[in-house]
Structure formats: C-alpha cells, structure tokens
Design an enzyme around this catalytic site. Structure first.
Site, PDB file in Angstrom:
ATOM      1  N   CYS A 175     142.476  21.222 -18.732  1.00 19.44           N
ATOM      2  CA  CYS A 175     141.587  22.070 -17.933  1.00 19.44           C
ATOM      3  C   CYS A 175     142.372  23.257 -17.366  1.00 19.44           C
ATOM      4  O   CYS A 175     141.946  24.409 -17.461  1.00 19.44           O
ATOM      5  CB  CYS A 175     140.981  21.230 -16.814  1.00 19.44           C
ATOM      6  N   GLU A 248     136.616  20.373 -23.271  1.00 20.35           N
ATOM      7  CA  GLU A 248     136.633  21.814 -22.945  1.00 20.35           C
ATOM      8  C   GLU A 248     135.760  22.574 -23.945  1.00 20.35           C
ATOM      9  O   GLU A 248     134.998  23.448 -23.575  1.00 20.35           O
ATOM     10  CB  GLU A 248     138.068  22.350 -22.966  1.00 20.35           C
TER      11      GLU A 248
HETATM   12  C1  NSP Z   1     135.269  23.159 -17.533  1.00 20.24           C
HETATM   13  C2  NSP Z   1     136.472  23.846 -16.895  1.00 20.24           C
HETATM   14  N1  NSP Z   1     137.683  23.626 -17.428  1.00 20.24           N
HETATM   15  C3  NSP Z   1     138.757  24.227 -16.826  1.00 20.24           C
HETATM   16  C4  NSP Z   1     138.653  25.005 -15.727  1.00 20.24           C
HETATM   17  C5  NSP Z   1     139.841  25.638 -15.084  1.00 20.24           C
HETATM   18  N2  NSP Z   1     140.224  24.953 -13.921  1.00 20.24           N
HETATM   19  C6  NSP Z   1     137.381  25.203 -15.224  1.00 20.24           C
HETATM   20  N3  NSP Z   1     137.141  25.979 -14.156  1.00 20.24           N
HETATM   21  N4  NSP Z   1     136.257  24.620 -15.820  1.00 20.24           N
END
Ligand code: NSP
Length: 263
Positions: A175, A248
């Site tokens: 993430c 993701e």
């Molecule tokens: C789904 C998602 N993945 C990662 C990030 C980055 N922290 C985020 N804001 N949102």
C-alpha cells in the site's frame, strides 16, 4: 534498486569465476557459492523483483494513467476519494497494531509517527480534495466500503490480529511502497504538464519526502524483521505482499468501474 544490484555485480565480477558461479570451501567445509555470499539480495529486493508483473499492471491501469495525464473523469476520482477515505481509516489501525506489537520503544515511536502521518498528512489530502469537489466531511466518513475495499482491509486486519509483526508489515507494505512508486513515476513522466493537472496535489503527496521517508522506514523494517527467517517463513511473508499488491490492482479497477454491491 535493480540498477544498483547490477552495478555491484559488475564491480565484483573479477572476484568471481567467468560466470560468477565458482564454488569454494569455507573453513568449516561447507561449499559456498561466491556470488551468492557476496551479493545476497535483501528480502525487500526479492519482493520488489518478484512483484514487478503485478505492479506494472497497477502502473498501467487506466485509472492511474488518467491521474498522471489529468484526464481521469472527476466522478471516478470522487468515487475513489470516498472509498479511499474509509480504506485509510482501517489501514491506519494497522499502524496502531504495529505500536502494540513493536519489539522496542524506537519501533513503537516510528509506528506512532506513521500512524500520525496517515491520519493528518495523507487523509488531509483527501479532505482537501473533498472540499474542492463539493464532498462534505460527513459524506466522506459515512461512505460504505465496497466488497473489494472491505475484503482488502479485512484481509490485512485479520493477518495483523492473528499473525506476527513481520506478517503485519508484509501486508501493509505494498500500500505504501506501490503508491510511492506511482507518485514518483507520474511526477517524472508528466513533469511538463503537472502544473495544469487537477490531480497535481495527489501526485505531489505520494512522491513527497514525507511519504517517502515513512515508506523507506517500512521497507527497512521489513528487511530487519525478515532477517534470520527460514525460506518457509519468508514464503508466507511474500505471499501476503503479493496478495496485497493484487488487492491494489482490484482497488484501482473498482474505482474505475465504480463497482459497488450488486444488491
Ligand atoms: C487502496 C490504497 N492503497 C494505498 C494507499 C496509500 N497509502 C492508499 N491511499 N489507498
């Protein structure tokens, strides 16, 4: 990272056999491959290299491409903004669980710092975009997570509750790390048009020093926690890392299609 590994290999090649494959005996009589012992990849180098097929799909997803060139439809971005806000509320809990599971005070302090950054730096980006695009704070907070959003956060929270600290970090790392990669890629590839891009603040946040240094700390922590683990244990960590990386992709796709519960 790959480049650094390649240069190091070239510098050390004269010490190795023609193909860098020569074996030698240690003082204890164990056969050791010289290249292996001199150029051992860190665990996160292994994660990074093996995850490339998934991350390349993430980076080429139409939603990400649209963020980079500024053509992403506003309604899709607003959909993402709301879903991501409630995603981040759950994601921040993983850092809080890191505080609880930390092995020492220094680690505890750093988890608390990344938790603070997530709540006050990253989520502030979402609050600012929401205000600009006419979404109230109440709307943001009342957003109901889609099936993919719920599945992704539930997966990480389940591992965090039942697994080791290393498993928790392996789950939450894509993430941070893939967003940092995307932020840097979009910033470099679209530097000439960035000023006029409505998603400029998004790109600047995820390519920023603040976001990058928190992410680098997590990468280093992953290596520290992986050190001394058996191949079986490392494979479990890598599986979490790959699954989160695939989530993701699903998350980008869900927002692009504005997918929600069918009923
Ligand atoms: C789904 C998602 N993945 C990662 C990030 C980055 N922290 C985020 N804001 N949102």
């Amino acid at each position: 990272m790959e480049g650094g590994f390649f240069i190091l290999r070239m510098l050390l090649l004269p010490l190795l056999g023609a193909k860098g494959e020569t074996s030698l005996q240690t003082a204890f009589g164990f056969p050791v491959n010289k290249e292996e012992s001199l150029l051992k990849r860190s665990f996160t180098e292994r994660l990074y290299q093996n995850v490339q097929p998934i991350w390349e799909k993430n980076h080429n997803h139409p939603f990400v491409v649209g963020l980079g060139n500024g053509t992403l439809e506003r309604d899709k971005f607003i959909y993402y903004l709301k879903q991501d806000y409630v995603y981040l509320v759950e994601y921040a809990k993983l850092f809080a669980m890191g505080v609880v599971k930390a092995g020492n005070l220094g680690m505890m302090t750093r988890f608390a710092a990344v938790l603070h950054e997530s709540l006050h730096f990253e989520m502030e980006l979402h609050r600012q975009y929401a205000a600009e695009f006419g979404v109230t704070r109440t709307d943001l907070e009342a957003t109901q997570p889609t099936p993919i959003n719920l599945a992704y956060t539930s997966y990480m929270l389940q591992v965090a509750a039942n697994g080791s600290l290393a498993e928790l970090v392996a789950c939450l790392l894509p993430c941070a790390w893939d967003y940092w990669e995307i932020g840097k890629l979009l910033k470099v590839n679209h530097r000439d048009t960035l000023e006029a891009n409505p998603y400029k603040k998004w790109i600047e946040t995820y390519s920023s020093e603040t976001f990058g240094s928190g992410t680098q700390w997590l990468i280093d922590l992953m290596d520290q926690l992986a050190s001394g683990k058996s191949e079986t244990e490392l494979a479990v960590l890598e599986r979490h890392f790959q699954i989160a990386s695939k989530y993701e992709y699903l998350f980008w796709d869900m927002n692009d299609k504005k997918q929600d519960w069918p009923v």
